[in-house]
Design a protein around this motif. Structure first.
Motif, short mmCIF file in Angstrom:
data_model
loop_
_atom_site.label_atom_id
_atom_site.label_comp_id
_atom_site.label_asym_id
_atom_site.label_seq_id
_atom_site.Cartn_x
_atom_site.Cartn_y
_atom_site.Cartn_z
N VAL A 167 1.93 3.49 -5.87
CA VAL A 167 2.21 2.12 -6.33
C VAL A 167 3.71 1.81 -6.35
N LEU A 220 -2.73 -5.03 -5.51
CA LEU A 220 -3.17 -5.67 -4.26
C LEU A 220 -3.22 -7.19 -4.36
N ILE A 228 -5.01 -1.17 -9.37
CA ILE A 228 -5.31 -1.57 -7.99
C ILE A 228 -5.53 -3.08 -7.90
N ILE A 288 -4.85 4.52 -3.89
CA ILE A 288 -4.23 4.13 -5.17
C ILE A 288 -5.23 4.27 -6.31
N PHE A 289 -6.45 3.76 -6.10
CA PHE A 289 -7.45 3.83 -7.17
C PHE A 289 -7.76 5.27 -7.56
N GLY A 340 -5.80 0.97 -0.75
CA GLY A 340 -6.37 0.66 -2.06
C GLY A 340 -7.20 1.80 -2.61
N THR A 341 -7.96 2.46 -1.73
CA THR A 341 -8.78 3.60 -2.16
C THR A 341 -7.90 4.74 -2.66
N CYS A 354 -0.20 6.23 -0.33
CA CYS A 354 0.01 4.92 -0.95
C CYS A 354 0.24 5.08 -2.45
N GLY A 412 -7.22 2.88 -13.28
CA GLY A 412 -7.15 2.73 -11.83
C GLY A 412 -7.57 1.34 -11.38
#
Length: 312
Positions: free
Chosen positions: A181, A164, A160, A101-102, A98-99, A179, A156
């Motif tokens: 998307v 998620l 995210i 991707i953001f 997640g980090t 990672c 972002g």
């Protein structure tokens, strides 16, 4: 509860881009070399612009933000890829994914709008030089730079939050070296068509709108440069603008290729190659393109070197 069973109880697996064949070991070493040059080049650009008061102008303030974004972008992907390759561990936690991707989506979005702002800056400087201090004052320039970061971060957060929210199951193997998307969506247990359409709309706004601003700005710039009486002024204007256009072409071309195609039409190999180009190679090229063709940056660099030698 089902979401927890599918998503929270295990990590994702990043399949990576390299194996341990001699050719891939060489390519991995090449990537590390590019990362080192990109890290040092962008760090030097940020420090030079911060340290040299003569570079405290709107153009160089925006350039320092571009270097900072490139520095953060390459640090988002390459260190984790390097750790996984050298350790043999390919897993990444949900929080880590997640980090990535953001940061990745936020930095890409921020850079899109920043490049458009840089094009507008050149348009004002060349087409309206007498009004430049008003149209691109320090306050306006700072506002534009901050807005780029805010808009990118907002994009972002949206991506995210939605990405998620899907349950992920199956092999949990992401066919990528970070990672991303589109690669992550292939693992979803549910239909992600609506989200893909949302991403496409976001890409139209985040990519095509800035591109339209850049094209409009440079059409006016080129027309103004052609009618310039001074040959020296024409050469200087073309040198500055051609540097920016090279960066824009590399960045937007690759980003559109990745994010403006449906997931069903994607090839993991193609996506990895193109992603490597604009997340690893482009951050290295940006400071080289701007610094090697810019006398002010070269002067500032020699000035700092001179200070260092005199201090010794």
């Amino acid at each position: 509860m089902a979401w927890e069973n599918h998503t929270l109880n295990s990590n994702f697996i990043l399949l990576g881009i390299f194996d341990h064949s001699p050719t891939h070991i060489f390519l991995f070493s090449l990537v590390l070399g590019i990362f080192t040059v990109a890290f040092m080049g962008n760090t030097i650009m940020v420090l030079l612009i911060y340290l040299d008061t003569q570079l405290h102008t709107p153009m160089y303030l925006l350039l320092s933000q571009l270097s900072l974004m490139d520095l953060m972008l390459i640090c988002t992907t390459v260190p984790k890829m390097t750790f996984n390759y050298l350790s043999g561990k390919k897993s990444i936690s949900l929080a880590g994914c997640g980090t990535q991707i953001f940061l990745y989506v936020s930095l890409l979005g921020s850079e899109c709008f920043l490049l458009a702002a840089m094009a507008y800056d050149r348009y004002v400087a060349i087409c309206h030089p007498l009004r430049y201090s008003v149209l691109m004052s320090q306050k306006i320039c700072c506002l534009v730079a901050v807005s780029s970061w805010v808009v990118g971060s907002f994009d972002g957060i949206i991506v995210i939050a939605v990405a998620l929210s899907f349950p992920y199951c199956g092999s949990r193997e992401i066919p990528h070296f970070f990672c991303d998307v589109p690669a992550l969506l292939t693992l979803s247990c549910t239909n992600t068509l609506l989200f893909e359409r949302l991403m496409f709309i976001c890409c139209v706004i985040m990519l095509l709108f800035p591109v339209a601003v850049i094209i409009a700005s440079y059409v006016r710039v080129i027309m103004a440069v052609i009618h310039m009486g001074s040959g020296e002024g024409r050469r200087k204007a073309f040198a500055t603008c051609s540097s920016h256009l090279m960066v824009v072409g590399m960045y937007y071309g690759a980003a559109m290729f990745i994010y403006m195609r449906p997931v069903s039409d994607r090839s993991p190999t193609q996506d990895k190659m193109v992603s490597a180009f604009y997340t690893i190679l482009t951050p290295m090229l940006n400071p080289l393109i701007y610094s090697l063709r810019n006398k002010e940056v070269a002067r500032a660099f020699m000035k700092v070197l001179g200070r260092g030698k005199s201090g010794e």
